[in-house]
Every structure is written in structure tokens, then in C-alpha cells.
Design a protein around this motif. Structure first.
Motif, PDB file in Angstrom:
ATOM      1  N   PHE A   1      -8.894   0.998  -0.461  1.00 15.61           N
ATOM      2  CA  PHE A   1      -7.740   1.023  -0.961  1.00 15.61           C
ATOM      3  C   PHE A   1      -7.601   0.717  -2.519  1.00 15.61           C
ATOM      4  O   PHE A   1      -7.318   1.726  -3.315  1.00 15.61           O
ATOM      5  N   ALA A  46      -2.658   3.398   3.968  1.00 12.69           N
ATOM      6  CA  ALA A  46      -1.409   2.816   4.236  1.00 12.69           C
ATOM      7  C   ALA A  46      -0.941   3.061   5.427  1.00 12.69           C
ATOM      8  O   ALA A  46      -0.454   2.099   6.025  1.00 12.69           O
ATOM      9  N   TYR A  74       0.846  -1.305   0.103  1.00 17.11           N
ATOM     10  CA  TYR A  74       0.114  -0.010  -0.018  1.00 17.11           C
ATOM     11  C   TYR A  74       0.823   1.288  -0.122  1.00 17.11           C
ATOM     12  O   TYR A  74       0.693   2.311  -0.690  1.00 17.11           O
TER      13      TYR A  74
END
Length: 426
Positions: free
Chosen positions: A101, A80, A25
Motif C-alpha cells: 500500500f 484498503a 488506508y
């Protein structure tokens, strides 16, 4: 004098921290910062939402590429950071946040790429409809692989099942003038490949991976030879297959965006819906499904309960051929009306990746295949829009997504314990 001894002990629980996803991420958020943040084009991207609707229309969705790019970057960076904090505490990242995400990453990249193209207007219905359609062979292929692997047989020969299914469908439909005969022939073609796999892997105990690879090469060579020597000799009668019909489901097809995508499709798409639901139900709610899962996990224990392990495996591999063969019919009865050598273009291998990415579950394989189908359609759409992204990179996109999905995004995933291991009674 009595001495009191404190015998209590503090038990420490080992916490396993998996940093792979937070690192992924963070890297993707940093990449997005430079691409869709700093280098976002100052253009408005328009997504048309009313295509396919007859009775009413809804406004187009307009997004400024620069503004949406920064929104996506900030959202990905926040997720993240939260992923690192959560993992440091030894807790799993919520699945909802993981999905969020990937939503921002995919849509952010999509808006950025379309904004950099000559035409910044795109039909969302066309994009999603094409993605679903192109996913069909991979969905059927991954379901065929699932039936094999849940039984303990590794099916590397999905590519051969798709290819021979496409060939037999084109030949039979061209000779009879009926796409339904072609669909039946495609199932038979898939079963023929499964028969080779089952005989050598189950009866003669040949390494299943080697058998699958050899069968793929054999079918590619055989269909290529027959195409050049037989089909091309009389293409009007042997390689001009009629297509399966497309029909629209009333009312449902008029649901905004998803209606035209899901309910105005080829009959093969509706067969796919039914197949996915049936396989899920059969695996999880029937005696056959319980026995299949038992054979794939603990064949010796299943044998002691009276289940004929190898017979069940043999049957399931043949059934997998029927399912994968229908995927092969897509190429010559839905996509185009003729067969070409190696026209499956490695989609059988992508189907195998979708099976792994979907964690050996019917709906997991379905959604993974849809992701890969989306990348294929995106390649075609971006080429038509005139994007500045090199065409070579666009052509690589589906395979790059496959590699990253299987290597980096699956996480800890375990297939059936007995998959790939031959069973010898006694």
C-alpha cells in the motif's frame, strides 16, 4: 435415578479489532482518487536509471502519469477494502500488503508531483543517493537515542548532541586541517552533552524530559554565541573544515540503481553501515545487550542478579553521545564545510520520532530515518524541477511525515518499560 449434567462451557475468545490502519488506508485511497486519479497530468514521467554506471547502461523507466495514477488508486482501494474485511474477521493485515500500500501511495504521489512539474525527468539514483545522505544525522541520532532508551533513559537531547557535534567537528577540523580529527571532536561533543544528561538524570534524579529540553536550549544558545563571537571572527582558520573523503567500492558500485546509491558514498555512510550492524549484534547477541535490555525493562530484577543498573545506564548514555556526535559531524564534514547557528534544524527531534517509528530497534530506526531523509531530498528535488506544489508545503513535508508517522502509523508500540523512570537502589 442418575441425572447427567452437561458441564461443558463454550469459551469465547475476545477479538481485538484495530480499525486505525484500515481507516487510514481508506482516507489516503480517497485522497489519491482525487489527486493522482482525477487530476493526474497527461504527461510521461521519465526516471533515469543509469546514472553512476560506467560500463553499461539500462533503459530509462517511462510512466504515463495518468495511467500509473489510476493503477495506484485501484491498488490502494483494493488493499484498503481487504484491510477492512481482514480486520472484521479479527485478523491482522499482512505486513506485505501494508508495504505494498505504501509503495503505491508514495510512488503514485511522486509520479503525480513530477508530472505536474516543468521538467518531468528525474534521476532515480540522484534522488535515492541524496535521501541516504540526508538520513545520516537522523540515523546516528536515532541510534544514540536507542542506546539510551533501551537502558531506561529518555534522550530528548539528541538535537543538542547533533548540534554540538557539528560545532566541535567544524572547529577541530578547521584548526588541524584534518577531517578525522573533526570526527573525533564531534564524538567528544556528543559525549559532553550525554555527560550532562547522565549526571542530572541518573545521579541527581532530575526529570529526564526536562533535562533534555534544557540541554537543547543551552547548546543552541552556546553554539550560536560561539559562532557569532568566535568562528565569524576568523572563518578562514576556525570555520573552514575539510570534508571527509568519498570513495567508490569497486564492482558493488556498478550494480544498477542501488550500486551508486549504497557504494559510492562518503566514509561516514560506511561507518553508519558498520554502526547499525554492531549495535544490532551487541543488543541481541551479547551479554552487554542482554543486560541493557534487562535494565531498560526490569531494573530491579536486573539489580537482584548483580547488575549495577545506574552504572550501566551511565555508560550507555555516554556511548550514545559518541554515536549521536558522529551524526553531528555530517553537517560540517559532509554536507557543508562550515558551521552555522542552529544548522541541525530540528533533525534531532525527527531522529527521536524515527526511534519511536522504528519500534526501538536498530534496523527499524534505520528504515524510519531513511523515510524522513527521502522526504527531505524530495523537497530539494521538486524545488529544482519547478513543481507547482507550493514551496511552503514542500518545506513542511518532512515534519508532516514525522507527525503522521508517529501519531498514526506506528500502531500499538511499546517502548522499554522502565524508560524515563529513575532507579533508586533498595
Amino acid at each position: 435415578m442418575s441425572v447427567a449434567l452437561d458441564t461443558s462451557r463454550t469459551e469465547e475468545t475476545a477479538v481485538v479489532r484495530r480499525w486505525k490502519n484500515p481507516i487510514i488506508y481508506a482516507v489516503l485511497a480517497a485522497l489519491s482518487f482525487f489527486l493522482i486519479g482525477l487530476n493526474a497530468p497527461d504527461k510521461t514521467v521519465v526516471f533515469r536509471l543509469s546514472d553512476g554506471l560506467k560500463n553499461f547502461s539500462i533503459p530509462d523507466l517511462s510512466l504515463n502519469a495518468g495511467v500509473y495514477g489510476w493503477i495506484s488508486v485501484v491498488a490502494m482501494a483494493a488493499i484498503a477494502a481487504f484491510a477492512f474485511i481482514t480486520m472484521n474477521k479479527g485478523r491482522e493485515i499482512p505486513r506485505g500488503l501494508q508495504g505494498l500500500f505504501w509503495f503505491f501511495f508514495i510512488t503514485g504521489m511522486l509520479v503525480w508531483v513530477i508530472g505536474a512539474a516543468r521538467s518531468s525527468e528525474l534521476s532515480l539514483v540522484t534522488l535515492l543517493t541524496g535521501a541516504l545522505t540526508l538520513s545520516i544525522p537522523m540515523i546516528f541520532g536515532s541510534l544514540g537515542g536507542l542506546l539510551c532508551e533501551r537502558s531506561g533513559i529518555v534522550n530528548i537531547a539528541i538535537e543538542a548532541q547533533l548540534l554540538l557535534g557539528a560545532f566541535t567537528a567544524a572547529l577541530a577540523a578547521s584548526m588541524t586541517g584534518s577531517p578525522w580529527v573533526g570526527l573525533l571532536a564531534a564524538m567528544i561533543g556528543g559525549v559532553l552533552v550525554s555527560l550532562i544528561l547522565a549526571v542530572f538524570a541518573i545521579k541527581y534524579l532530575v526529570d529526564q524530559t526536562i533535562v533534555g529540553v534544557v540541554v537543547n536550549v543551552l547548546v543552541a544558545g552556546l553554539t550560536g554565541f560561539l559562532y557569532s563571537r568566535v568562528l565569524q571572527a576568523d572563518p578562514a582558520h576556525l570555520n573552514s573544515a575539510p570534508k571527509l573523503p568519498t570513495f567508490e567500492i569497486p564492482v558493488l558500485s556498478q550494480i544498477p540503481v542501488i550500486g551508486p546509491v549504497l557504494f559510492n558514498q562518503s566514509v561516514l555512510v560506511y561507518i553508519m553501515y558498520i554502526t547499525v550492524a554492531l549495535i544490532w549484534f551487541a543488543l541481541n547477541k551479547t551479554k552487554w545487550g542482554l543486560r541493557t535490555r534487562a535494565v531498560g525493562e526490569h531494573p530491579k530484577a536486573a539489580d537482584t542478579l548483580g547488575i549495577n543498573v545506574n552504572r550501566l545506564r551511565f555508560t550507555n548514555v555516554l556511548l550514545a553521545g559518541v554515536v549521536a556526535g558522529m551524526g553531528g559531524a555530517f553537517f560540517t564534514l559532509v554536507s557543508v564545510s562550515s558551521f552555522n547557528a542552529n544548522m541541525t534544524a530540528g533533525q534531532g527531534y525527527i531522529a527521536l520520532a524515527a526511534l519511536i517509528f522504528g519500534r526501538w530497534k536498530p534496523f527499524g530506526a534505520l528504515f524510519a530515518s531513511l523515510l524522513f531523509g527521502f522526504t527531505l531530498q524530495l523537497n530539494f528535488v521538486l524545488s529544482l524541477l519547478g513543481t507547482s506544489v507550493p514551496t511552503e508545503l514542500l518545506a513542511m513535508l518532512p515534519y508532516l511525515v514525522t507527525i503522521f508517522a508517529v501519531a498514526g502509523l506506528v500502531g500499538v508500540s511499546r517502548g522499554p518499560a522502565a524508560s524515563g523512570k529513575p532507579y533508586i537502589k533498595g
